[in-house]
Design a protein around this motif. Structure first.
Motif, PDB file in Angstrom:
ATOM      1  N   VAL A 178       0.837  -1.201   0.000  1.00  0.00           N
ATOM      2  CA  VAL A 178       0.000   0.000   0.000  1.00  0.00           C
ATOM      3  C   VAL A 178       0.870   1.250   0.000  1.00  0.00           C
ATOM      4  O   VAL A 178       0.527   2.257  -0.618  1.00  0.00           O
ATOM      5  CB  VAL A 178      -0.936  -0.001   1.226  1.00  0.00           C
ATOM      6  N   VAL A 179       1.999   1.190   0.682  1.00  0.00           N
ATOM      7  CA  VAL A 179       2.902   2.345   0.761  1.00  0.00           C
ATOM      8  C   VAL A 179       3.385   2.753  -0.616  1.00  0.00           C
ATOM      9  O   VAL A 179       3.354   3.926  -0.994  1.00  0.00           O
ATOM     10  CB  VAL A 179       4.090   2.039   1.688  1.00  0.00           C
ATOM     11  N   VAL A 180       3.840   1.777  -1.395  1.00  0.00           N
ATOM     12  CA  VAL A 180       4.336   2.067  -2.750  1.00  0.00           C
ATOM     13  C   VAL A 180       3.194   2.554  -3.629  1.00  0.00           C
ATOM     14  O   VAL A 180       3.353   3.503  -4.403  1.00  0.00           O
ATOM     15  CB  VAL A 180       4.998   0.823  -3.367  1.00  0.00           C
ATOM     16  N   ARG A 181       2.027   1.927  -3.521  1.00  0.00           N
ATOM     17  CA  ARG A 181       0.871   2.357  -4.319  1.00  0.00           C
ATOM     18  C   ARG A 181       0.497   3.797  -4.024  1.00  0.00           C
ATOM     19  O   ARG A 181       0.248   4.593  -4.927  1.00  0.00           O
ATOM     20  CB  ARG A 181      -0.316   1.457  -4.023  1.00  0.00           C
ATOM     21  N   ASP A 182       0.484   4.167  -2.739  1.00  0.00           N
ATOM     22  CA  ASP A 182       0.128   5.535  -2.353  1.00  0.00           C
ATOM     23  C   ASP A 182       1.150   6.543  -2.876  1.00  0.00           C
ATOM     24  O   ASP A 182       0.791   7.649  -3.292  1.00  0.00           O
ATOM     25  CB  ASP A 182       0.029   5.643  -0.829  1.00  0.00           C
ATOM     26  N   LYS A 183       2.421   6.167  -2.844  1.00  0.00           N
ATOM     27  CA  LYS A 183       3.463   7.050  -3.380  1.00  0.00           C
ATOM     28  C   LYS A 183       3.228   7.324  -4.867  1.00  0.00           C
ATOM     29  O   LYS A 183       3.369   8.458  -5.334  1.00  0.00           O
ATOM     30  CB  LYS A 183       4.847   6.432  -3.177  1.00  0.00           C
ATOM     31  N   ILE A 184       2.876   6.275  -5.605  1.00  0.00           N
ATOM     32  CA  ILE A 184       2.613   6.440  -7.039  1.00  0.00           C
ATOM     33  C   ILE A 184       1.420   7.366  -7.256  1.00  0.00           C
ATOM     34  O   ILE A 184       1.456   8.259  -8.113  1.00  0.00           O
ATOM     35  CB  ILE A 184       2.379   5.071  -7.705  1.00  0.00           C
ATOM     36  N   PHE A 185       0.346   7.162  -6.489  1.00  0.00           N
ATOM     37  CA  PHE A 185      -0.831   8.027  -6.594  1.00  0.00           C
ATOM     38  C   PHE A 185      -0.461   9.484  -6.352  1.00  0.00           C
ATOM     39  O   PHE A 185      -0.884  10.385  -7.087  1.00  0.00           O
ATOM     40  CB  PHE A 185      -1.896   7.591  -5.593  1.00  0.00           C
ATOM     41  N   ILE A 186       0.320   9.722  -5.307  1.00  0.00           N
ATOM     42  CA  ILE A 186       0.679  11.097  -4.938  1.00  0.00           C
ATOM     43  C   ILE A 186       1.549  11.736  -6.014  1.00  0.00           C
ATOM     44  O   ILE A 186       1.329  12.885  -6.410  1.00  0.00           O
ATOM     45  CB  ILE A 186       1.402  11.110  -3.573  1.00  0.00           C
ATOM     46  N   ARG A 187       2.514  11.006  -6.528  1.00  0.00           N
ATOM     47  CA  ARG A 187       3.413  11.571  -7.545  1.00  0.00           C
ATOM     48  C   ARG A 187       2.662  11.838  -8.849  1.00  0.00           C
ATOM     49  O   ARG A 187       2.895  12.857  -9.509  1.00  0.00           O
ATOM     50  CB  ARG A 187       4.594  10.640  -7.775  1.00  0.00           C
ATOM     51  N   LEU A 188       1.754  10.952  -9.231  1.00  0.00           N
ATOM     52  CA  LEU A 188       0.945  11.188 -10.419  1.00  0.00           C
ATOM     53  C   LEU A 188       0.014  12.385 -10.224  1.00  0.00           C
ATOM     54  O   LEU A 188      -0.256  13.132 -11.172  1.00  0.00           O
ATOM     55  CB  LEU A 188       0.135   9.942 -10.770  1.00  0.00           C
ATOM     56  N   THR A 189      -0.469  12.558  -9.000  1.00  0.00           N
ATOM     57  CA  THR A 189      -1.322  13.700  -8.690  1.00  0.00           C
ATOM     58  C   THR A 189      -0.558  15.006  -8.845  1.00  0.00           C
ATOM     59  O   THR A 189      -1.054  15.971  -9.439  1.00  0.00           O
ATOM     60  CB  THR A 189      -1.871  13.592  -7.250  1.00  0.00           C
ATOM     61  N   VAL A 190       0.666  15.047  -8.303  1.00  0.00           N
ATOM     62  CA  VAL A 190       1.498  16.247  -8.448  1.00  0.00           C
ATOM     63  C   VAL A 190       1.736  16.544  -9.926  1.00  0.00           C
ATOM     64  O   VAL A 190       1.572  17.687 -10.378  1.00  0.00           O
ATOM     65  CB  VAL A 190       2.848  16.074  -7.723  1.00  0.00           C
ATOM     66  N   LEU A 191       2.086  15.532 -10.687  1.00  0.00           N
ATOM     67  CA  LEU A 191       2.368  15.715 -12.111  1.00  0.00           C
ATOM     68  C   LEU A 191       1.141  16.231 -12.857  1.00  0.00           C
ATOM     69  O   LEU A 191       1.216  17.194 -13.631  1.00  0.00           O
ATOM     70  CB  LEU A 191       2.831  14.392 -12.721  1.00  0.00           C
TER      71      LEU A 191
END
Length: 250
Positions: A178-191
């Protein structure tokens, strides 16, 4: 959005912070490029230009770029200093004061640019310095609040981290946590929201010029209000509950 420490933050809070600050950075950077032909949300390009002017011995330009780098640094320093000084008393106060300072600076840019700006070189350099200071404030604050997870304007670092996270997620030897998945979500959101902010900034600057800077403080005020609204709603609910309880007892 600002009341929680980096260890107590939820995915929703990080996504809200990432999206709102990324939009601000996107608008600011594109408007800076259109209005001044200069980066205003990061300093990577300024470092390259500084090196170029040192080689060419353009001493006046060297001083200007050194000042711009210092202003971004000073904003980051001040933001971090405020947070470290006040976080033991109130996370919300520690995190909100840098945002308030950023709002004041960007309102100054909006008012001055909309009513007084005459496109002189000195004015251009001062306005860019003010915006860089505000972006230093924001970038440092967002990084501290999120524990380094959110970088609202550093897209080079963002793509590096995103590439590593997606590789970790897809690699057969890695666990899809879940940690890695959340990081991906957050980085895609910033982008995504940085890109959206860039489109908004470019489109509306062509229509309203510096008046677009009035819109940025509205986003920042929404960040401040988000946490306060929950407290106000809770107090209001308690107040009405007590009144209803008194009416029933009488």
């Amino acid at each position: 959005m600002l009341r929680q420490s980096k260890s107590d933050r939820t995915l929703k809070e990080n996504l809200l912070l990432a999206s709102s600050t990324a939009v601000v950075s996107g608008i600011t950077n594109v408007v800076g490029m259109v209005a001044f032909l200069a980066f205003t949300s990061n300093i990577t390009g300024h470092v390259a230009n500084l090196a170029k002017h040192i080689v060419e011995q353009n001493f006046a330009e060297i001083i200007v770029f050194l000042i711009w780098l210092f202003m971004f640094f000073a904003g980051a320093f001040l933001s971090s200093f405020i947070v470290r000084s006040l976080e033991d008393k109130s996370y919300y106060r520690a995190h909100s004061i840098p945002v308030i300072i950023e709002i004041v600076i960007l309102l100054f840019v909006a008012i001055y640019g909309h009513h007084f700006y005459e496109e002189t070189q000195t004015e251009r350099e001062i306005v860019i310095a003010a915006i860089l200071f505000s972006m230093g404030l924001q970038n440092s604050l967002v990084s501290i609040v999120s524990g380094g997870l959110i970088k609202s304007s550093h897209l080079t670092g963002l793509f590096t981290d995103l590439g590593g996270d997606i590789s970790d997620w897809l690699h057969p030897k890695s666990k899809k946590t879940v940690v890695v998945r959340d990081k991906i979500f957050i980085r895609l959101t910033v982008l995504g929201f940085y890109f959206l902010g860039g489109i908004i900034g470019g489109y509306f600057f062509n229509l309203y010029e510096f008046a677009i800077f009035y819109f940025i403080p509205v986003i920042l005020l929404t960040i401040l209000y988000y946490d306060v609204s929950n407290i106000a709603l809770h107090k209001l609910t308690r107040k009405f509950s007590r009144k209803n309880a008194k009416i029933k007892t009488t």
